[in-house]
Design a protein around this motif. Structure first.
Motif, PDB file in Angstrom:
ATOM      1  N   ILE B 219       0.813  -1.221   0.000  1.00  8.51           N
ATOM      2  CA  ILE B 219       0.000   0.000   0.000  1.00  8.51           C
ATOM      3  C   ILE B 219       0.840   1.262   0.000  1.00  8.51           C
ATOM      4  N   GLU B 220       2.067   1.162   0.520  1.00  9.97           N
ATOM      5  CA  GLU B 220       2.900   2.336   0.544  1.00  9.97           C
ATOM      6  C   GLU B 220       3.259   2.720  -0.887  1.00  9.97           C
ATOM      7  N   GLY B 221       3.058   3.940  -1.215  1.00  4.05           N
ATOM      8  CA  GLY B 221       3.337   4.375  -2.581  1.00  4.05           C
ATOM      9  C   GLY B 221       2.247   3.999  -3.556  1.00  4.05           C
ATOM     10  N   PHE B 222       1.137   3.498  -3.067  1.00  5.19           N
ATOM     11  CA  PHE B 222       0.046   3.163  -3.965  1.00  5.19           C
ATOM     12  C   PHE B 222      -1.254   3.857  -3.574  1.00  5.19           C
ATOM     13  N   CYS B 223      -1.626   3.734  -2.306  1.00  4.28           N
ATOM     14  CA  CYS B 223      -2.907   4.278  -1.870  1.00  4.28           C
ATOM     15  C   CYS B 223      -2.719   5.584  -1.113  1.00  4.28           C
ATOM     16  N   ARG B 224      -3.645   6.471  -1.264  1.00  6.22           N
ATOM     17  CA  ARG B 224      -3.620   7.673  -0.440  1.00  6.22           C
ATOM     18  C   ARG B 224      -4.512   7.500   0.768  1.00  6.22           C
ATOM     19  N   ARG B 225      -5.488   6.606   0.609  1.00  4.54           N
ATOM     20  CA  ARG B 225      -6.443   6.455   1.700  1.00  4.54           C
ATOM     21  C   ARG B 225      -6.275   5.103   2.373  1.00  4.54           C
ATOM     22  N   LEU B 226      -6.323   5.143   3.687  1.00  2.00           N
ATOM     23  CA  LEU B 226      -6.123   3.937   4.472  1.00  2.00           C
ATOM     24  C   LEU B 226      -7.361   3.673   5.319  1.00  2.00           C
ATOM     25  N   VAL B 227      -7.848   2.437   5.235  1.00  2.00           N
ATOM     26  CA  VAL B 227      -8.956   2.030   6.095  1.00  2.00           C
ATOM     27  C   VAL B 227      -8.470   0.835   6.897  1.00  2.00           C
ATOM     28  N   ILE B 228      -8.604   0.939   8.209  1.00  2.00           N
ATOM     29  CA  ILE B 228      -8.165  -0.177   9.055  1.00  2.00           C
ATOM     30  C   ILE B 228      -9.391  -0.809   9.704  1.00  2.00           C
ATOM     31  N   ILE B 229      -9.463  -2.127   9.593  1.00  2.00           N
ATOM     32  CA  ILE B 229     -10.590  -2.849  10.185  1.00  2.00           C
ATOM     33  C   ILE B 229     -10.052  -3.801  11.244  1.00  2.00           C
ATOM     34  N   ASP B 230     -10.778  -3.898  12.323  1.00  2.00           N
ATOM     35  CA  ASP B 230     -10.407  -4.859  13.356  1.00  2.00           C
ATOM     36  C   ASP B 230     -11.684  -5.387  13.993  1.00  2.00           C
ATOM     37  N   GLU B 231     -11.773  -6.692  14.136  1.00  2.00           N
ATOM     38  CA  GLU B 231     -12.949  -7.348  14.691  1.00  2.00           C
ATOM     39  C   GLU B 231     -14.231  -6.861  14.026  1.00  2.00           C
ATOM     40  N   GLY B 232     -14.167  -6.727  12.713  1.00  2.00           N
ATOM     41  CA  GLY B 232     -15.358  -6.392  11.940  1.00  2.00           C
ATOM     42  C   GLY B 232     -15.718  -4.926  11.922  1.00  2.00           C
ATOM     43  N   ARG B 233     -15.001  -4.114  12.676  1.00  2.00           N
ATOM     44  CA  ARG B 233     -15.329  -2.693  12.686  1.00  2.00           C
ATOM     45  C   ARG B 233     -14.211  -1.875  12.075  1.00  2.00           C
ATOM     46  N   ILE B 234     -14.599  -0.796  11.441  1.00  2.00           N
ATOM     47  CA  ILE B 234     -13.589   0.104  10.905  1.00  2.00           C
ATOM     48  C   ILE B 234     -13.068   0.958  12.048  1.00  2.00           C
ATOM     49  N   ILE B 235     -11.774   0.868  12.307  1.00  2.00           N
ATOM     50  CA  ILE B 235     -11.241   1.648  13.416  1.00  2.00           C
ATOM     51  C   ILE B 235     -10.471   2.869  12.920  1.00  2.00           C
ATOM     52  N   PHE B 236     -10.215   2.896  11.645  1.00  2.00           N
ATOM     53  CA  PHE B 236      -9.611   4.115  11.097  1.00  2.00           C
ATOM     54  C   PHE B 236      -9.955   4.240   9.627  1.00  2.00           C
ATOM     55  N   ASP B 237     -10.249   5.434   9.199  1.00  2.00           N
ATOM     56  CA  ASP B 237     -10.511   5.689   7.784  1.00  2.00           C
ATOM     57  C   ASP B 237     -10.008   7.089   7.505  1.00  2.00           C
ATOM     58  N   GLY B 238      -8.902   7.188   6.833  1.00  2.00           N
ATOM     59  CA  GLY B 238      -8.376   8.522   6.598  1.00  2.00           C
ATOM     60  C   GLY B 238      -7.168   8.514   5.680  1.00  2.00           C
ATOM     61  N   ASP B 239      -6.517   9.631   5.648  1.00  2.00           N
ATOM     62  CA  ASP B 239      -5.403   9.826   4.741  1.00  2.00           C
ATOM     63  C   ASP B 239      -4.148   9.119   5.259  1.00  2.00           C
ATOM     64  N   LEU B 240      -3.529   8.365   4.382  1.00  2.00           N
ATOM     65  CA  LEU B 240      -2.346   7.599   4.766  1.00  2.00           C
ATOM     66  C   LEU B 240      -1.210   8.505   5.239  1.00  2.00           C
ATOM     67  N   GLU B 241      -0.985   9.592   4.490  1.00  2.00           N
ATOM     68  CA  GLU B 241       0.097  10.503   4.857  1.00  2.00           C
ATOM     69  C   GLU B 241      -0.187  11.161   6.205  1.00  2.00           C
ATOM     70  N   ALA B 242      -1.478  11.475   6.442  1.00  2.19           N
ATOM     71  CA  ALA B 242      -1.845  12.114   7.706  1.00  2.19           C
ATOM     72  C   ALA B 242      -1.538  11.187   8.875  1.00  2.19           C
ATOM     73  N   VAL B 243      -1.794   9.897   8.654  1.00  2.00           N
ATOM     74  CA  VAL B 243      -1.498   8.937   9.716  1.00  2.00           C
ATOM     75  C   VAL B 243      -0.007   8.929   9.975  1.00  2.00           C
ATOM     76  N   LYS B 244       0.732   8.952   8.895  1.00  3.86           N
ATOM     77  CA  LYS B 244       2.189   8.935   9.060  1.00  3.86           C
ATOM     78  C   LYS B 244       2.656  10.200   9.766  1.00  3.86           C
ATOM     79  N   ASP B 245       2.080  11.326   9.363  1.00  4.77           N
ATOM     80  CA  ASP B 245       2.482  12.588  10.001  1.00  4.77           C
ATOM     81  C   ASP B 245       2.164  12.566  11.489  1.00  4.77           C
ATOM     82  N   ARG B 246       1.028  11.942  11.782  1.00  9.35           N
ATOM     83  CA  ARG B 246       0.584  11.995  13.159  1.00  9.35           C
ATOM     84  C   ARG B 246       1.287  10.962  14.040  1.00  9.35           C
TER      85      ARG B 246
END
Lengths: 262, 339
Positions: B219-246
């Protein structure tokens, strides 16, 4: 129309690989012919003792056997993939079927060719031909048309029963088509005149799993044999009902489909 | 209008609770007990045309189930899916022309046909005209090098060959939305690189791509948007770079000096950074926040104190961040802010 044109394309895709196993092909074909020969030998032995069973002569029963062979033959040659449905469900193979723009049921049924169907169709056709040649009916155009319609309906019923009973796998979640196969075995009873059976069995073969409409009723109508000649005229109606019901069962089953690997 | 939209998407699987062994199975025949497993739990997701979305999560988090729901393979227990505004079951045929699906774990090729024949059958199923088909095939060939595998039987393909052929199979009809579920699983590095390059090409052509992967390098260098799912729920949905910055703002500067420098001196001249000694003498590690200080500033400060023999900056990968999220070390809320 496109749906129908595409079917031989899908089925035919397996044809070449089938020819790779030439020995397999020949053995299967020979075995099927042999099976029908055994049937005929058995029938001639039987009818040597009892010339007529409930109004049915040797040649009229041969016609019935022929109708069953023809229906089974078409079922295996063109729709053998249905028998893989249990496996396809269990392995999650319907996943890709479901995302392609072609009816799932036809993708499933075209997934295999039962080459033994070819010899069944040929021997079945020969048996029907011989049976009819020995009958005393006069062939008006109307009767020819009726005969064709009845045989087509008979084939539709057999294929529909195959589909409906195999689609039970959506509920049974077994990886093998045991249920459908057991039902197919029950159907073997319908090779003989239905009138020899007790009422309960008649009800099963005539109504619940209408195997009797594959051979007994339509052939009785066509040859004007036995006591319930008019029932056979309902064969096309029963065929439409069976096809509708099988499609309904399949569609309901598909909604239960859970794929694999979860 | 989003091209893929899911609202309150939920899938509950009912599993027979059989207990163990034959005794359990027999018991189950008489007293049926079931256990409900919620695989996907009220997922809301909206993907715009042309977006490239990474969908990640640990094993069994519900990634594949989501993909199967979004492609209409599974019927949701509750909630709904729209693809291009269409209902995936009611308008299955139309939807099928617009989506392409690849399950890395499973092939859609006919095992008893050569690859070229499998692709030709798919061409006919989708009704792709021959000219378009040849053009697409030629394009796939450029990156995936299909030529050498076209005459090979499905069952004789190696894993890497199979994946390349399956990619072509999933895209033969030029779908507008492509779901790629673990498309690099089990591939060697060379093939992975080639496949990733192919994805970038897809994205650049404006195809909407949803990529599910364990391998975060996908996904690195491919997607701008990252969605993380855990135990069936979306726990993060946002900008990949923003996550990295944060969450990946920490940098580590590794330096090697020509002579020893007291740790205290380094620490006092680099306030806000954490300086430690590394195993070998003359080597130091400086941890700092990239928003408080740049690597250049740190190097400049160090250079005034001593001669630097060597230095190198380590930047944490998105992999580290996601690993921390999985392990529960980092809890994100919907906006990506740690709680």
């Amino acid at each position: 129309m496109r749906t129908i044109r595409l079917y031989p394309r899908l089925l035919g895709a397996h044809f070449r690989s089938l020819l790779e196993y030439e020995a397999d092909f020949l053995i299967l074909a020979a075995a099927t012919v042999l099976m029908q020969v055994v049937n005929i030998v058995f029938l001639s032995a039987l009818f040597a003792k009892v010339p007529v069973i409930n109004g049915w002569t040797f040649w009229s029963v041969v016609t019935m056997f022929g109708a069953v062979a023809l229906a089974e033959g078409v079922g295996s040659l063109f729709f053998d993939g249905m028998w893989n449905l249990a496996w396809q469900i269990n392995r999650g193979e319907l996943d890709y079927y479901l995302v392609r723009p072609y009816p799932v049921v036809l993708q499933s049924s075209s997934a295999a060719i039962g080459i033994n169907g070819l010899s069944n169709i040929v021997t079945g056709g020969l048996m029907i031909g011989a049976g009819l040649a020995h009958s005393a009916i006069d062939w008006t155009p109307w009767r020819v048309a009726l005969g064709v319609l009845l045989l087509i309906s008979s084939v539709v019923i057999k294929v529909s029963i195959n589909l409906g009973t195999n689609a039970a796998c959506f509920w049974l979640s077994s990886p093998s088509p045991m249920f459908a196969f057991a039902m197919h075995q029950v159907g073997d009873l319908a090779r003989f005149p239905l009138s020899i059976y007790p009422i309960a069995l008649k009800a099963v073969l005539g109504v619940v799993l209408p195997f009797a409409f594959i051979s007994f009723f339509p052939i009785a109508s066509l040859l004007e044999t036995g006591t319930s000649r008019w029932v056979g005229l309902l064969t096309p109606v029963i065929a439409a009902y069976c096809a509708g019901l099988a499609a309904f069962i399949f569609r309901r089953g598909l909604r239960r489909y859970e794929s694999a690997g979860n | 209008m989003p091209i893929v939209e899911a609202r309150g998407l939920t899938k509950v699987f009912r599993r027979a609770d059989k207990g163990s062994g034959l005794a359990g199975s027999v018991k189950h025949l008489f007293a049926r007990r079931y256990q409900d497993k919620v695989a996907v739990d009220h997922v809301d997701l909206s993907i715009e045309a042309g977006e490239a979305v990474a969908y990640v999560g640990p094993n069994g988090a519900g990634k594949s189930t989501t993909v199967k729901l979004l492609s209409g393979i599974l019927v949701p227990t509750s909630g709904e899916v729209r693809i291009d505004g269409l209902h995936p079951q009611r308008d299955r045929m139309t939807v099928a022309h617009r989506i392409g699906v690849l399950f890395g774990q499973r092939t859609q090729l006919w095992w008893d046909l050569p690859v070229s024949e499998s692709l030709a059958v798919l061409r006919d199923i989708y009704g792709v005209d021959h000219a378009t088909y040849r053009k697409r095939l030629a394009r796939f060939d450029e990156v995936l090098e299909l030529g050498e595998i076209l005459p090979v039987m499905g069952r004789k393909l190696s894993l890497g060959q199979r994946m390349r052929a399956d990619l072509a199979a999933a895209l033969v009809h030029g779908p507008r939305v492509v779901y790629l579920d673990e498309p690099t699983i089990g591939l060697d590095l060379a093939v992975k690189d080639r496949v990733r390059e192919f994805f970038r090409g897809l994205r650049d052509e404006g195809t909407t791509v949803m990529l599910t992967s364990h391998d975060l390098a996908d996904i690195e260098g491919f997607c701008r948007r990252l969605v993380i799912i855990d135990e069936g729920r979306i726990i993060f949905d946002g900008d990949l770079e923003a996550v990295k910055d944060r969450f990946a703002r920490e940098r580590i500067l590794h330096v090697e000096t020509t002579r020893p420098v007291p740790l205290e001196t380094l620490r006092s001249s680099l306030p806000g950074a954490e300086v430690t000694l590394e195993e070998t003498p003359l080597r130091y590690a400086v941890r700092f926040d990239r928003f408080a200080m740049t690597a250049g500033q740190a190097v400049t400060v160090l250079a005034t104190l001593t001669d630097l023999a060597d230095f190198r900056v380590d930047e944490p990968s998105i992999e580290d961040v996601i690993r921390r999220v999985y392990s529960g070390d980092l809890v994100l809320d919907d906006t990506g802010v740690p709680r």
